[in-house]
Write a protein that holds these residues in place. Structure first.
Motif, PDB file in Angstrom:
ATOM      1  N   ALA A  84       9.888   5.929   3.053  1.00 34.56           N
ATOM      2  CA  ALA A  84       9.308   5.380   4.284  1.00 34.56           C
ATOM      3  C   ALA A  84       8.552   4.086   4.010  1.00 34.56           C
ATOM      4  O   ALA A  84       8.558   3.167   4.840  1.00 34.56           O
ATOM      5  N   GLU A  85       7.898   4.017   2.860  1.00 37.36           N
ATOM      6  CA  GLU A  85       7.171   2.801   2.490  1.00 37.36           C
ATOM      7  C   GLU A  85       8.126   1.617   2.361  1.00 37.36           C
ATOM      8  O   GLU A  85       7.863   0.527   2.894  1.00 37.36           O
ATOM      9  N   CYS A  86       9.246   1.829   1.672  1.00 40.73           N
ATOM     10  CA  CYS A  86      10.228   0.755   1.493  1.00 40.73           C
ATOM     11  C   CYS A  86      10.766   0.269   2.837  1.00 40.73           C
ATOM     12  O   CYS A  86      10.858  -0.941   3.081  1.00 40.73           O
ATOM     13  N   ILE A  87      11.096   1.202   3.699  1.00 38.05           N
ATOM     14  CA  ILE A  87      11.613   0.843   5.024  1.00 38.05           C
ATOM     15  C   ILE A  87      10.538   0.123   5.838  1.00 38.05           C
ATOM     16  O   ILE A  87      10.797  -0.886   6.498  1.00 38.05           O
ATOM     17  N   GLY A  88       9.303   0.639   5.771  1.00 42.84           N
ATOM     18  CA  GLY A  88       8.215   0.057   6.549  1.00 42.84           C
ATOM     19  C   GLY A  88       7.852  -1.346   6.102  1.00 42.84           C
ATOM     20  O   GLY A  88       7.606  -2.233   6.931  1.00 42.84           O
ATOM     21  N   ILE A  89       7.828  -1.569   4.804  1.00 47.27           N
ATOM     22  CA  ILE A  89       7.466  -2.900   4.293  1.00 47.27           C
ATOM     23  C   ILE A  89       8.532  -3.917   4.671  1.00 47.27           C
ATOM     24  O   ILE A  89       8.224  -5.038   5.082  1.00 47.27           O
ATOM     25  N   ARG A  90       9.797  -3.523   4.524  1.00 46.14           N
ATOM     26  CA  ARG A  90      10.852  -4.467   4.895  1.00 46.14           C
ATOM     27  C   ARG A  90      10.837  -4.741   6.387  1.00 46.14           C
ATOM     28  O   ARG A  90      11.060  -5.882   6.834  1.00 46.14           O
ATOM     29  N   GLY A 117       0.842  -1.186   0.000  1.00 45.52           N
ATOM     30  CA  GLY A 117       0.000   0.000   0.000  1.00 45.52           C
ATOM     31  C   GLY A 117       0.877   1.236   0.000  1.00 45.52           C
ATOM     32  O   GLY A 117       2.101   1.141  -0.144  1.00 45.52           O
ATOM     33  N   VAL A 118       0.264   2.400   0.160  1.00 43.94           N
ATOM     34  CA  VAL A 118       1.018   3.656   0.134  1.00 43.94           C
ATOM     35  C   VAL A 118       0.683   4.486   1.371  1.00 43.94           C
ATOM     36  O   VAL A 118      -0.363   4.312   1.983  1.00 43.94           O
ATOM     37  N   TYR A 119       1.579   5.392   1.694  1.00 42.24           N
ATOM     38  CA  TYR A 119       1.354   6.283   2.831  1.00 42.24           C
ATOM     39  C   TYR A 119       0.282   7.312   2.489  1.00 42.24           C
ATOM     40  O   TYR A 119       0.364   8.003   1.477  1.00 42.24           O
ATOM     41  N   GLN A 120      -0.716   7.390   3.338  1.00 48.35           N
ATOM     42  CA  GLN A 120      -1.753   8.401   3.167  1.00 48.35           C
ATOM     43  C   GLN A 120      -1.203   9.786   3.500  1.00 48.35           C
ATOM     44  O   GLN A 120      -1.517  10.785   2.838  1.00 48.35           O
ATOM     45  N   LYS A 121      -0.363   9.829   4.527  1.00 47.92           N
ATOM     46  CA  LYS A 121       0.321  11.054   4.945  1.00 47.92           C
ATOM     47  C   LYS A 121       1.756  10.682   5.301  1.00 47.92           C
ATOM     48  O   LYS A 121       2.044   9.527   5.637  1.00 47.92           O
ATOM     49  N   ILE A 122       2.655  11.632   5.222  1.00 47.35           N
ATOM     50  CA  ILE A 122       4.017  11.423   5.674  1.00 47.35           C
ATOM     51  C   ILE A 122       4.375  12.584   6.596  1.00 47.35           C
ATOM     52  O   ILE A 122       4.349  13.744   6.177  1.00 47.35           O
ATOM     53  N   ASN A 123       4.595  12.272   7.854  1.00 45.44           N
ATOM     54  CA  ASN A 123       4.809  13.305   8.880  1.00 45.44           C
ATOM     55  C   ASN A 123       3.662  14.315   8.884  1.00 45.44           C
ATOM     56  O   ASN A 123       3.865  15.522   9.060  1.00 45.44           O
TER      57      ASN A 123
END
Length: 202
Positions: A183-189, A160-166
Motif C-alpha cells: 500500500a505504501e508503494c502504491i500510495g507514494i506513486r 513514511g510508513v503506514y501506522q495501520k493497514i485496514n
C-alpha cells in the motif's frame, strides 16, 4: 599484478555464519568506542564543533584513513547471527574502487543523476524530502507525500510508513506487513503522480 577482488553477497553470507561470535552490546559498547578512540589518537584527529563539514585537506585525508582502519579492525556486526563480518584492507579498497560514480534515481524527466560532491563543489546537493520512516495514518498518507512531491526544491522522496493497514497493526513477519508495504508503494506513486511528477525517485 594480482587482480583486486571485492567481496560479493556469497562472501558476506558465509562470513556472517563463520565470523567471530560476539554480543551486540560488546561490539557497540567496547569494540567501536575503543577502536575509534585509538584511531583518533593515531591520526591526531581534532574536530572543530563549529565546523560541520571539514575543509582542511590533511584532516579530510586522516578521517578517510581512520575510516578504512575502523572498518578493517571492527568489521560489521550481523545482528541475525551474532557474529562480526570482517574484510581485508584490499577488499575494502577494491570495493571503494568498484563503487559506481553515478546513480540515476527516478525515471524520464523526473530522474536525477547523483554523483559524488566534494566539500567545495559549487553544484548544489540534491534534496530528499519526505516523512522518512515516520508513521502516517492511512487517511493522510497520500496527502502527506504529495505535499513533499509538489515542492520544487525536493528531488526525490524518502517515504513514511503506514501506522495501520485496514485498521490493523503491520506487525513484522505478518501478512499485514506485506499489505502495508504494498500500500505504501502504491500510495507514494499516487502522490507523485498527483504532484505532476510521475517519475520522481523513491
Amino acid at each position: 599484478m594480482a587482480i583486486k577482488r571485492k567481496i560479493n553477497v556469497y562472501d558476506f553470507y558465509d562470513r556472517a555464519k563463520t565470523g567471530k561470535k560476539m554480543t551486540e552490546l560488546e561490539w557497540d559498547s567496547v569494540v567501536i568506542p575503543e577502536t575509534a578512540a585509538a584511531l583518533k589518537q593515531k591520526y591526531n584527529i581534532v574536530m572543530d564543533k563549529k565546523v560541520m563539514i571539514p575543509e582542511d585537506p590533511e584532516l579530510i585525508n586522516n578521517l578517510f584513513k581512520a575510516g578504512i582502519d575502523m572498518l578493517e579492525q571492527c568489521g560489521i556486526y550481523c545482528t541475525d547471527t551474532g557474529r562480526v563480518i570482517k574484510y581485508t584492507r584490499e577488499e575494502i579498497l577494491a570495493g571503494i574502487e568498484a563503487a559506481p560514480y553515478r546513480v540515476v534515481i527516478g525515471e524520464d524527466t523526473d530522474a536525477i543523476v547523483m554523483t559524488p560532491r566534494s566539500f567545495d563543489d559549487p553544484k548544489p546537493p540534491y534534496i530528499q524530502g519526505g516523512p522518512t520512516g515516520a508513521p502516517c495514518s492511512e487517511e493522510q498518507f497520500v496527502a502527506i507525500h504529495q505535499s513533499y512531491a509538489q515542492e520544487g526544491l525536493v528531488d526525490c522522496i524518502v517515504n513514511g510508513v503506514y501506522q495501520k493497514i485496514n485498521g490493523k497493526d503491520p506487525t513484522p513477519n505478518s501478512p499485514y506487513e506485506i499489505a502495508a508495504v504494498r500500500a505504501e508503494c502504491i500510495g507514494i506513486r499516487s502522490a507523485t503522480m498527483r504532484a505532476g511528477r510521475p517519475g520522481m525517485g523513491l
